[in-house]
Every structure is written in structure tokens, then in C-alpha cells.
Design a protein around this motif. Structure first.
Motif, PDB file in Angstrom:
ATOM      1  N   PRO A  62       0.845  -1.207   0.000  1.00  0.00           N
ATOM      2  CA  PRO A  62       0.000   0.000   0.000  1.00  0.00           C
ATOM      3  C   PRO A  62       0.880   1.256   0.000  1.00  0.00           C
ATOM      4  CG  PRO A  62      -0.494  -1.449   1.887  1.00  0.00           C
ATOM      5  CD  PRO A  62       0.743  -1.971   1.247  1.00  0.00           C
ATOM      6  N   GLY A  63       0.540   2.229  -0.840  1.00  0.00           N
ATOM      7  CA  GLY A  63       1.319   3.467  -0.898  1.00  0.00           C
ATOM      8  C   GLY A  63       1.252   4.241   0.409  1.00  0.00           C
ATOM      9  N   VAL A  64       0.144   4.093   1.145  1.00  0.00           N
ATOM     10  CA  VAL A  64       0.024   4.829   2.420  1.00  0.00           C
ATOM     11  C   VAL A  64       1.141   4.441   3.390  1.00  0.00           C
ATOM     12  CG1 VAL A  64      -2.423   5.445   2.437  1.00  0.00           C
ATOM     13  CG2 VAL A  64      -1.733   3.164   3.150  1.00  0.00           C
ATOM     14  N   ARG A  65       1.675   3.240   3.223  1.00  0.00           N
ATOM     15  CA  ARG A  65       2.758   2.804   4.107  1.00  0.00           C
ATOM     16  C   ARG A  65       4.004   3.685   3.952  1.00  0.00           C
ATOM     17  NH1 ARG A  65       3.665  -3.448   3.644  1.00  0.00           N
ATOM     18  NH2 ARG A  65       1.520  -3.594   4.322  1.00  0.00           N
ATOM     19  N   LEU A  66       4.092   4.382   2.818  1.00  0.00           N
ATOM     20  CA  LEU A  66       5.242   5.265   2.578  1.00  0.00           C
ATOM     21  C   LEU A  66       5.224   6.481   3.500  1.00  0.00           C
ATOM     22  CD1 LEU A  66       5.170   5.087  -1.302  1.00  0.00           C
ATOM     23  CD2 LEU A  66       6.928   4.109   0.190  1.00  0.00           C
ATOM     24  N   PHE A  67       4.055   6.778   4.073  1.00  0.00           N
ATOM     25  CA  PHE A  67       3.952   7.914   5.002  1.00  0.00           C
ATOM     26  C   PHE A  67       4.023   7.446   6.449  1.00  0.00           C
ATOM     27  CE2 PHE A  67       1.810   9.253   1.149  1.00  0.00           C
ATOM     28  CZ  PHE A  67       2.223  10.559   0.981  1.00  0.00           C
ATOM     29  N   ALA A  68       3.573   6.234   6.694  1.00  0.00           N
ATOM     30  CA  ALA A  68       3.453   5.752   8.067  1.00  0.00           C
ATOM     31  C   ALA A  68       4.817   5.694   8.737  1.00  0.00           C
ATOM     32  CB  ALA A  68       2.800   4.369   8.071  1.00  0.00           C
ATOM     33  N   SER A  69       4.890   6.211   9.934  1.00  0.00           N
ATOM     34  CA  SER A  69       6.118   6.221  10.738  1.00  0.00           C
ATOM     35  C   SER A  69       7.225   7.073  10.144  1.00  0.00           C
ATOM     36  CB  SER A  69       6.646   4.801  10.972  1.00  0.00           C
ATOM     37  OG  SER A  69       5.638   4.016  11.533  1.00  0.00           O
ATOM     38  N   LYS A  70       6.927   7.837   9.109  1.00  0.00           N
ATOM     39  CA  LYS A  70       7.941   8.752   8.564  1.00  0.00           C
ATOM     40  C   LYS A  70       7.933  10.016   9.415  1.00  0.00           C
ATOM     41  CE  LYS A  70       9.254   8.067   4.662  1.00  0.00           C
ATOM     42  NZ  LYS A  70       9.364   7.639   3.314  1.00  0.00           N
ATOM     43  N   ALA A  72       8.115  13.932   9.716  1.00  0.00           N
ATOM     44  CA  ALA A  72       7.795  14.986   8.749  1.00  0.00           C
ATOM     45  C   ALA A  72       7.837  16.358   9.406  1.00  0.00           C
ATOM     46  CB  ALA A  72       6.404  14.724   8.147  1.00  0.00           C
ATOM     47  N   ALA A  73       8.107  17.362   8.583  1.00  0.00           N
ATOM     48  CA  ALA A  73       8.011  18.756   9.022  1.00  0.00           C
ATOM     49  C   ALA A  73       7.325  19.538   7.915  1.00  0.00           C
ATOM     50  CB  ALA A  73       9.399  19.327   9.298  1.00  0.00           C
ATOM     51  N   VAL A  74       6.609  20.588   8.307  1.00  0.00           N
ATOM     52  CA  VAL A  74       5.916  21.395   7.299  1.00  0.00           C
ATOM     53  C   VAL A  74       6.323  22.863   7.413  1.00  0.00           C
ATOM     54  CG1 VAL A  74       3.909  19.946   6.848  1.00  0.00           C
ATOM     55  CG2 VAL A  74       3.890  21.428   8.820  1.00  0.00           C
ATOM     56  N   MET A  75       6.457  23.484   6.242  1.00  0.00           N
ATOM     57  CA  MET A  75       6.758  24.907   6.177  1.00  0.00           C
ATOM     58  C   MET A  75       5.864  25.515   5.089  1.00  0.00           C
ATOM     59  SD  MET A  75      10.836  25.196   6.759  1.00  0.00           S
ATOM     60  CE  MET A  75      11.451  24.648   5.197  1.00  0.00           C
ATOM     61  N   SER A  76       5.719  26.836   5.123  1.00  0.00           N
ATOM     62  CA  SER A  76       4.923  27.493   4.100  1.00  0.00           C
ATOM     63  C   SER A  76       5.599  28.782   3.676  1.00  0.00           C
ATOM     64  CB  SER A  76       3.518  27.802   4.635  1.00  0.00           C
ATOM     65  OG  SER A  76       3.609  28.706   5.723  1.00  0.00           O
ATOM     66  N   ALA A  77       5.222  29.286   2.517  1.00  0.00           N
ATOM     67  CA  ALA A  77       5.778  30.551   2.032  1.00  0.00           C
ATOM     68  C   ALA A  77       4.720  31.274   1.214  1.00  0.00           C
ATOM     69  CB  ALA A  77       7.006  30.279   1.162  1.00  0.00           C
ATOM     70  N   SER A  78       4.556  32.553   1.505  1.00  0.00           N
ATOM     71  CA  SER A  78       3.584  33.337   0.763  1.00  0.00           C
ATOM     72  C   SER A  78       3.901  34.818   0.937  1.00  0.00           C
ATOM     73  CB  SER A  78       2.170  33.069   1.301  1.00  0.00           C
ATOM     74  OG  SER A  78       1.285  34.040   0.790  1.00  0.00           O
ATOM     75  N   PRO A  79       3.588  35.633  -0.074  1.00  0.00           N
ATOM     76  CA  PRO A  79       3.754  37.074   0.106  1.00  0.00           C
ATOM     77  C   PRO A  79       2.705  37.653   1.050  1.00  0.00           C
ATOM     78  CG  PRO A  79       3.007  36.559  -2.130  1.00  0.00           C
ATOM     79  CD  PRO A  79       3.181  35.261  -1.424  1.00  0.00           C
ATOM     80  N   GLY A  99      -0.299   8.667   9.174  1.00  0.00           N
ATOM     81  CA  GLY A  99       0.579   7.947  10.096  1.00  0.00           C
ATOM     82  C   GLY A  99       1.958   8.548  10.263  1.00  0.00           C
ATOM     83  N   ALA A 100       2.207   9.715   9.643  1.00  0.00           N
ATOM     84  CA  ALA A 100       3.525  10.346   9.810  1.00  0.00           C
ATOM     85  C   ALA A 100       3.612  10.994  11.191  1.00  0.00           C
ATOM     86  CB  ALA A 100       3.749  11.392   8.723  1.00  0.00           C
ATOM     87  N   VAL A 101       4.837  11.114  11.690  1.00  0.00           N
ATOM     88  CA  VAL A 101       5.084  11.808  12.954  1.00  0.00           C
ATOM     89  C   VAL A 101       5.545  13.218  12.584  1.00  0.00           C
ATOM     90  CG1 VAL A 101       6.467  11.827  15.061  1.00  0.00           C
ATOM     91  CG2 VAL A 101       5.777   9.645  14.031  1.00  0.00           C
ATOM     92  N   ALA A 137      14.533  12.261  13.153  1.00  0.00           N
ATOM     93  CA  ALA A 137      14.692  11.127  12.231  1.00  0.00           C
ATOM     94  C   ALA A 137      15.872  10.255  12.655  1.00  0.00           C
ATOM     95  CB  ALA A 137      14.895  11.631  10.812  1.00  0.00           C
ATOM     96  N   ARG A 138      16.985  10.890  13.051  1.00  0.00           N
ATOM     97  CA  ARG A 138      18.167  10.118  13.473  1.00  0.00           C
ATOM     98  C   ARG A 138      17.878   9.341  14.746  1.00  0.00           C
ATOM     99  NH1 ARG A 138      22.739  14.413  12.136  1.00  0.00           N
ATOM    100  NH2 ARG A 138      23.099  13.798   9.986  1.00  0.00           N
TER     101      ARG A 138
END
Ligand SMILES: Cc1cc2nc3c(=O)[nH]c(=O)nc-3n(C[C@H](O)[C@H](O)[C@H](O)COP(=O)(O)O)c2cc1C
Length: 143
Positions: A62-70, A72-79, A99-101, A137-138
Motif C-alpha cells: 500500500p502506498g500509504v505505508r510510505l507515510f506511516a512512521s515517517k 515529517a516537518a511542514v513549512m509554508s511561504a507566501s507574500p 501515520g507520519a510523525v 529522524a536520526r
């Protein structure tokens, strides 16, 4: 990537570009997403990419497994004055559902229309998010 559509997938299968992106996800432990804000949310093309990646892989996983337990961090950019902050909030929820952390640090980059940074401290703050992501991650890889 075409716009995700179940009928398209049934007829043509998962596109090669998606398979390549799924492979990149499989080879990496952490995920850093940076997005502009479109009408109060993250972009439709970003969600489309996530939806495609979540589809079954060539090996049947399942492709969803590629996110599970990964991690993650999120950032944004806008004027915009909030630097696209709202796009980050929605993305957190999607990643957590998959399922990402998602680490608590985040960063919204407000910039001027000429491309210069609105905030001189921005560079250091962006690096803090990157460092936090690598650190978690480490530590998870060691445990
Ligand atoms: C359809 C559309 C909607 C947008 N809505 C917002 C918004 O709600 N808030 C905001 O801060 N910026 C908004 N923007 C500005 C985008 O965030 C800006 O275009 C983007 O940061 C530029 O990134 P790019 O150079 O990668 O395209 C919008 C832009 C577009 C095209």
C-alpha cells in the motif's frame, strides 16, 4: 502527474512519475514539505501528489505505508502577511492521518513581492526546522 481519478487509474494504472516519486519516498526516512498557500489551504497540486503516492505500489505494497512512521516537518511561504500559515495547519492533519510523525516546529515564510525576505531572522528559523527534523529522524532510526 494527471489529476487523480479512479477511472483513470483503473484504465491506465499508476503513472510512471508517481512510481518514481513513491520510490524516492521509500528511500528516505524524513519528509519536509514546503508549500504556498492557496485560498487558505495548501495547494491542490500538492494534495494530488499525496493522493497518487498513497496508491498501491508496483510490488503490491500500500502506498500509504510510505507515510506511516515517517518523520515529517511542514513549512509554508507566501507574500501574504501570515506567510501561508494556514496551508501548514491543513497539511499537518493530512500527514498525521497517514501515520507520519509531524515534529512540532514549523515555519511560515512571509516574503515581499520582489522576493526578498520580510523577516531578517527567517533563515535561522528555517534551519531550526530542518535541524529538528534531522534530529528526530536520526533518533528514531537508532531506536
Ligand atoms: C489561486 C491562488 C490563491 C492564493 N491564496 C492565497 C492565500 O489564501 N493566502 C496567501 O497568503 N497567499 C495566497 N496566494 C499567494 C500564493 O501563496 C503565492 O502565489 C505563492 O506563495 C507564490 O509561490 P510560487 O512562486 O511558488 O508560485 C494565492 C495564490 C494563488 C495563485
Amino acid at each position: 502527474m494527471p489529476l487523480y481519478d479512479g477511472d483513470f487509474e483503473q484504465t491506465h494504472g499508476v503513472p510512471d512519475n508517481v512510481k518514481r516519486l513513491q520510490q524516492v519516498f521509500a528511500e528516505h526516512a524524513a519528509l519536509l514539505i514546503a508549500s504556498p498557500e492557496h485560498n487558505g489551504g495548501y495547494t491542490a497540486s500538492l494534495k494530488n501528489a499525496i493522493d497518487w503516492i498513497s496508491r498501491p505500489r508496483e510490488n503490491g505494497d500500500p502506498g500509504v505505508r510510505l507515510f506511516a512512521s515517517k518523520v515529517a516537518a511542514v513549512m509554508s511561504a507566501s507574500p501574504g502577511p501570515m506567510g501561508g500559515l494556514r496551508s501548514m495547519l491543513g497539511m499537518r492533519g493530512v500527514l498525521e492521518k497517514l501515520g507520519a510523525v509531524v515534529i512540532p516546529q514549523g515555519f511560515s515564510l512571509g516574503f515581499e513581492k520582489d522576493g526578498t525576505l520580510a523577516d531578517a531572522k527567517a533563515d535561522a528559523e528555517v534551519r531550526t526546522v530542518g535541524a529538528g527534523l534531522v534530529d528526530v529522524a536520526r533518533r528514531l532510526a537508532r531506536s
